[in-house]
Design a protein around this motif. Structure first.
Motif, mmCIF file in Angstrom:
data_model
loop_
_atom_site.group_PDB
_atom_site.id
_atom_site.type_symbol
_atom_site.label_atom_id
_atom_site.label_comp_id
_atom_site.label_asym_id
_atom_site.label_seq_id
_atom_site.Cartn_x
_atom_site.Cartn_y
_atom_site.Cartn_z
ATOM 1 N N HIS A 1 11.886 1.346 17.722
ATOM 2 C CA HIS A 1 11.721 0.364 16.644
ATOM 3 C C HIS A 1 10.332 0.470 16.016
ATOM 4 C CE1 HIS A 1 12.086 -3.303 14.348
ATOM 5 N NE2 HIS A 1 10.985 -3.765 14.904
ATOM 6 N N LEU A 2 9.305 0.635 16.844
ATOM 7 C CA LEU A 2 7.948 0.745 16.310
ATOM 8 C C LEU A 2 7.794 1.999 15.460
ATOM 9 C CD1 LEU A 2 5.830 -0.441 19.375
ATOM 10 C CD2 LEU A 2 6.449 -1.745 17.326
ATOM 11 N N GLU A 3 8.465 3.075 15.859
ATOM 12 C CA GLU A 3 8.426 4.291 15.044
ATOM 13 C C GLU A 3 9.142 4.054 13.719
ATOM 14 O OE1 GLU A 3 7.906 7.735 13.206
ATOM 15 O OE2 GLU A 3 6.789 7.036 14.962
ATOM 16 N N LEU A 4 10.230 3.281 13.769
ATOM 17 C CA LEU A 4 10.934 2.933 12.531
ATOM 18 C C LEU A 4 10.035 2.112 11.615
ATOM 19 C CD1 LEU A 4 13.775 3.082 11.142
ATOM 20 C CD2 LEU A 4 14.221 0.846 12.141
ATOM 21 N N LEU A 5 9.276 1.172 12.196
ATOM 22 C CA LEU A 5 8.346 0.371 11.403
ATOM 23 C C LEU A 5 7.263 1.249 10.783
ATOM 24 C CD1 LEU A 5 7.785 -2.841 13.577
ATOM 25 C CD2 LEU A 5 9.272 -2.567 11.596
ATOM 26 N N ALA A 6 6.759 2.205 11.585
ATOM 27 C CA ALA A 6 5.722 3.098 11.074
ATOM 28 C C ALA A 6 6.261 3.940 9.921
ATOM 29 C CB ALA A 6 5.201 3.990 12.198
ATOM 30 N N GLU A 7 7.499 4.420 10.076
ATOM 31 C CA GLU A 7 8.106 5.210 9.008
ATOM 32 C C GLU A 7 8.361 4.343 7.779
ATOM 33 O OE1 GLU A 7 9.615 8.278 6.785
ATOM 34 O OE2 GLU A 7 8.441 8.321 8.645
ATOM 35 N N ALA A 8 8.778 3.098 8.000
ATOM 36 C CA ALA A 8 8.974 2.187 6.873
ATOM 37 C C ALA A 8 7.662 1.941 6.145
ATOM 38 C CB ALA A 8 9.567 0.867 7.362
ATOM 39 N N GLU A 9 6.561 1.846 6.890
ATOM 40 C CA GLU A 9 5.259 1.654 6.252
ATOM 41 C C GLU A 9 4.873 2.879 5.439
ATOM 42 O OE1 GLU A 9 0.652 0.534 7.491
ATOM 43 O OE2 GLU A 9 2.253 0.349 8.968
ATOM 44 N N ARG A 10 5.175 4.069 5.969
ATOM 45 C CA ARG A 10 4.883 5.295 5.207
ATOM 46 C C ARG A 10 5.710 5.353 3.930
ATOM 47 N NH1 ARG A 10 4.453 7.409 10.618
ATOM 48 N NH2 ARG A 10 6.678 7.920 10.713
ATOM 49 N N ARG A 11 6.907 4.768 3.976
ATOM 50 C CA ARG A 11 7.811 4.803 2.824
ATOM 51 C C ARG A 11 7.635 3.605 1.889
ATOM 52 N NH1 ARG A 11 13.063 7.686 3.598
ATOM 53 N NH2 ARG A 11 12.789 9.124 5.329
ATOM 54 N N ASP A 12 6.759 2.685 2.207
ATOM 55 C CA ASP A 12 6.598 1.468 1.402
ATOM 56 C C ASP A 12 6.433 1.838 -0.071
ATOM 57 O OD1 ASP A 12 5.508 -0.831 0.045
ATOM 58 O OD2 ASP A 12 4.980 -1.659 1.996
ATOM 59 N N HIS A 13 7.329 1.338 -0.911
ATOM 60 C CA HIS A 13 7.318 1.744 -2.315
ATOM 61 C C HIS A 13 6.055 1.313 -3.035
ATOM 62 C CE1 HIS A 13 8.841 -2.387 -2.816
ATOM 63 N NE2 HIS A 13 8.398 -2.312 -4.065
ATOM 64 N N ARG A 14 5.419 0.242 -2.576
ATOM 65 C CA ARG A 14 4.171 -0.194 -3.210
ATOM 66 C C ARG A 14 3.077 0.843 -2.978
ATOM 67 N NH1 ARG A 14 3.895 -5.716 -0.050
ATOM 68 N NH2 ARG A 14 4.438 -4.165 1.534
ATOM 69 N N LYS A 15 3.016 1.366 -1.769
ATOM 70 C CA LYS A 15 2.031 2.400 -1.428
ATOM 71 C C LYS A 15 2.337 3.701 -2.175
ATOM 72 C CE LYS A 15 0.739 5.017 2.774
ATOM 73 N NZ LYS A 15 1.670 6.157 2.624
ATOM 74 N N LEU A 16 3.602 4.119 -2.152
ATOM 75 C CA LEU A 16 3.987 5.356 -2.830
ATOM 76 C C LEU A 16 3.854 5.232 -4.340
ATOM 77 C CD1 LEU A 16 7.122 6.298 -0.697
ATOM 78 C CD2 LEU A 16 4.948 7.526 -0.774
ATOM 79 N N GLY A 17 4.089 4.035 -4.867
ATOM 80 C CA GLY A 17 3.950 3.837 -6.302
ATOM 81 C C GLY A 17 2.553 4.141 -6.785
ATOM 82 N N THR A 18 1.551 3.798 -5.963
ATOM 83 C CA THR A 18 0.155 4.106 -6.305
ATOM 84 C C THR A 18 -0.145 5.583 -6.089
ATOM 85 O OG1 THR A 18 -0.549 1.868 -5.720
ATOM 86 C CG2 THR A 18 -2.248 3.580 -5.738
ATOM 87 N N GLU A 19 0.272 6.119 -4.939
ATOM 88 C CA GLU A 19 -0.033 7.514 -4.607
ATOM 89 C C GLU A 19 0.602 8.485 -5.597
ATOM 90 O OE1 GLU A 19 1.348 8.001 -0.641
ATOM 91 O OE2 GLU A 19 -0.306 6.855 0.265
ATOM 92 N N LEU A 20 1.797 8.175 -6.072
ATOM 93 C CA LEU A 20 2.518 9.072 -6.978
ATOM 94 C C LEU A 20 2.359 8.670 -8.440
ATOM 95 C CD1 LEU A 20 5.830 9.441 -4.910
ATOM 96 C CD2 LEU A 20 3.818 10.947 -4.908
#
Length: 684
Positions: free
Chosen positions: A251-270
């Motif tokens: 579950h914690l790995e799923l949370l970490a992956e969800a954080e990496r995929r957070d659209h707010r973060k990716l929206g800025t990076e991309l």
């Protein structure tokens, strides 16, 4: 007694009167350790009970294991109690709010002097582990009276409020009080039997704290007592608890992956979108790259709607309030609308009103305006079904606490359709509509679905029982005919119509509500909609509401997380980048890129001064699906080399083969990322 995890239990266990459920289970060799440890039992009426429960008459119960949904919920609520005990141990004087289990975890609200810090959470985790290791026993106790409970809880003002307001027993997030007895759970020292701590609670709980094998505190945040901003400011601590360390780690790995995929973060990076403070909360702007993706999403949707017989309409962003008086939204939905703009009022010199003004509202939905289009002229049965479609901007006054990136905004564009049909067309229209919705979502890469049927809220609806029954059963039949799992959402419908919602699972297995379909008898009546039937009589059409994406903004956010920003090539803002090994080979690549552009591909050459490896890293980070490299051998052979997002590569592909490889992949709207494995054979 500890028994092997492999112990097989019957589906139902008999518990003799006066005997505890735990005793009956031990006699059958029920496991008390591991993921399948039995933590509570369920009676035949569906009520969960502690293992210390002793029925007054012989009873049949179902064992509930730790690795089931109910089992995890009980573990998590028990962990919330341990958290509260740790908080009051380390922060004396803290007042307790509520601590329910939630999806994948738990939280507890506290009235504490200072906000919790990450260091505080670490200390609390350490204290919780000590409590759990001590094996404290959860013991249920019934208060003899409300007065006894109030006397014991005199220093806990929030608990006192719950005792006074037992109506909250129907609130799934309030575990403190139930509809019957008023109870507490004491944490008892396993050796002395002395009470270490206790809490007002209806339960149930695991037998001892050792039945909480794996937990983690995840974060803290501000909260309000019972969710009302007018109430006291509290601190909420979130955590998660599972039946095993392995389940927690997953579950914690799923949370970490969800954080990496957070659209707010990716929206800025991309460089896809942003939320300028100058515009206000929940009002996003799309940058050029995000605009390309959004345009592609919309254009493909338009194409599919044209193929399916929809007619496009457009309506304004604001309207007189009278329209929403007619539709009923000002009676039932006003809290979700922006305040009125009072305009067109004219005053005399002395300040008296010469011409009254009118209230205008930003539209929260498009359906009333589509009804005006339908009503603009007479309609014949020969025109039905009439399918009106609009990418319509709407505005909803979401509370600041629930606004979240693109998935919960105040200004959005709905892909809104309203279908007007005859009664005998309703079922076929619903079935074909559901097929259309599921097919189009799958084209964007979401294809793991179940359906949810939202039925009437008995306290908030308009219309007759007959209308609601007919509409609900029509939706149920269409849903069942789809072959998908159907889940009931009792009381979840809007005030005017029942609803089917398509629930889609993303790449991480998370569920998102996507398309919604509603059968509405109310608005056609409120707007006096009619058509001329084949016998010449005037009849009222049936109306179907349908939003496919929900909103473009929300769908954009969901897809960003589903693909982790690595959009399919057909959606990618930049589809191909040419990267020369050295400046001498730039012209060779420019010729290739020019051919691709003429074929409609979004392609460019990276002519910057960066070294080739840095260019590859930059464009891999930017999730470009095709990178075309060219060195001396490629130029001599009239070829290019393909580099893909996953780092794989196919070298020396002839230009006359490379161009169609790219264009065909994009034209086919393939949703997986291209790789060397997919291209190696075709590139020969």
């Amino acid at each position: 007694m500890t028994t092997p995890d492999s112990a097989v239990l019957p589906a139902r266990v008999s518990v003799a009167a006066g005997t505890t459920a735990g005793t009956a289970l031990r006699e059958l060799g029920a496991p008390n350790k591991g993921p399948n440890a039995i933590v509570v039992v369920r009676d035949l009426e569906g009520q969960l009970h502690d293992l210390s429960w002793a029925p007054q008459s012989d009873a049949e119960v179902e064992p509930v294991a730790a690795d089931t949904e109910d089992g995890r919920s009980v573990i998590r609520h028990s962990a919330a109690h341990v958290l509260a005990q740790a908080v009051q141990d380390l922060f004396p004087g803290t007042k307790l709010g509520i601590g329910p289990p939630i999806k994948d975890g738990f939280y507890y609200d506290f009235d504490v002097n200072e906000p919790f810090t990450p260091e505080d959470l670490a200390k609390l985790e350490k204290k919780m582990k000590q409590i759990i290791k001590g094996g404290q026993r959860f013991s249920r106790r019934v208060y003899e009276s409300v007065d006894q409970a109030k006397a014991e809880l005199a220093d806990e003002p929030y608990k006192l409020e719950l005792v006074d307001d037992k109506g909250s027993a129907d609130d799934p997030e309030v575990m403190e009080v139930g509809g019957g007895e008023l109870t507490a759970y004491d944490n008892l020292n396993p050796r002395t039997g002395e009470r270490e701590w206790g809490d007002l609670c209806r339960g149930p709980h695991v037998p001892t704290t050792k039945y909480i094998p794996a937990f983690k505190l995840t974060r803290s945040s501000a909260a309000y007592w019972r969710g009302n901003q007018a109430n006291a400011d509290l601190q909420r601590v979130y955590g998660t608890a599972w039946e095993s360390t392995e389940a927690l780690d997953a579950h914690l790995e799923l949370l970490a992956e969800a954080e990496r995929r957070d659209h707010r973060k990716l929206g800025t990076e991309l460089d896809l979108f942003s939320f300028p403070d100058e515009l206000g909360s929940g009002l996003p702007v799309f940058h050029p790259k995000g605009g390309i993706i959004r345009t592609e999403l919309e254009n493909y949707s338009r194409q599919r709607h044209i193929e399916s017989g929809y007619q496009f309409v457009n309506t304004p962003h604001i309207t007189k309030g009278d329209l929403y008086e007619t539709s009923g939204h000002l009676d039932w939905y006003k809290d979700g609308m922006f305040p009125a703009m009072h305009v067109d009022e004219e005053l005399n010199e002395d300040g008296t009103v010469r011409k009254p003004g009118q209230d205008y509202y930003l539209k929260p939905m498009n359906c009333p305006m589509h009804n005006l289009i339908y009503k603009a002229r007479g309609r014949s049965y020969r025109e039905l079904p009439l399918r009106l479609f609009e990418f319509g901007s709407v505005y909803r006054y979401e509370k600041s606490g629930v606004i979240h990136g693109l998935t919960r905004v105040r200004g959005m564009t709905q892909d809104d359709a309203h279908i007007y049909c005859t009664p005998d067309q309703l079922q076929s229209e619903l079935k074909s509509l559901l097929g259309f919705v599921l097919g189009l979502l799958a084209d964007y890469g979401l294809d793991d679905f179940y359906l949810e049927l939202s039925t009437r809220n008995e306290e908030k609806y308009v219309g007759t029982d007959k209308q609601w029954h007919e509409a609900t059963e029509a939706l149920r039949e269409a849903a069942m005919d789809s072959g998908l799992e159907l889940v009931l959402d009792e009381g979840g419908a809007a005030f005017y119509a029942p609803k089917i919602s398509v629930q889609a699972r993303d790449a991480l297995g998370r569920t998102w509500q996507m398309s919604t379909i509603q059968v509405d008898f109310q608005l056609p009546d409120r707007f006096d909609l009619e058509y001329t039937a084949n016998d010449g009589s005037r009849q009222q059409p049936y109306m179907i509401h349908r939003a496919l994406f929900g909103s473009i903004e929300r769908f954009f956010g969901v897809l960003t997380e589903h693909y982790a920003g690595a959009f399919p090539a057909w959606l990618s803002p930049v589809q191909v980048v040419g990267i020369p090994v050295a400046a001498d080979y730039e012209e060779h690549l420019r010729g290739v890129i020019e051919q691709l552009r003429r074929a409609g591909v979004r392609a460019e050459v990276d002519a910057s001064d960066d070294r080739m490896q840095k260019k590859i890293r930059n464009h891999t980070t930017q999730k470009v699906p095709f990178m075309l490299l060219a060195g001396e051998r490629d130029v001599e052979a009239g070829a290019v080399s393909f580099r893909f997002r996953d780092g794989t590569q196919v070298n020396g592909v002839p230009i006359e083969r490379a161009i169609p490889l790219v264009t065909e992949w994009i034209a086919q709207r393939q949703n997986q990322s291209p790789t060397a494995g997919a291209f190696a054979e075709d590139a020969q």
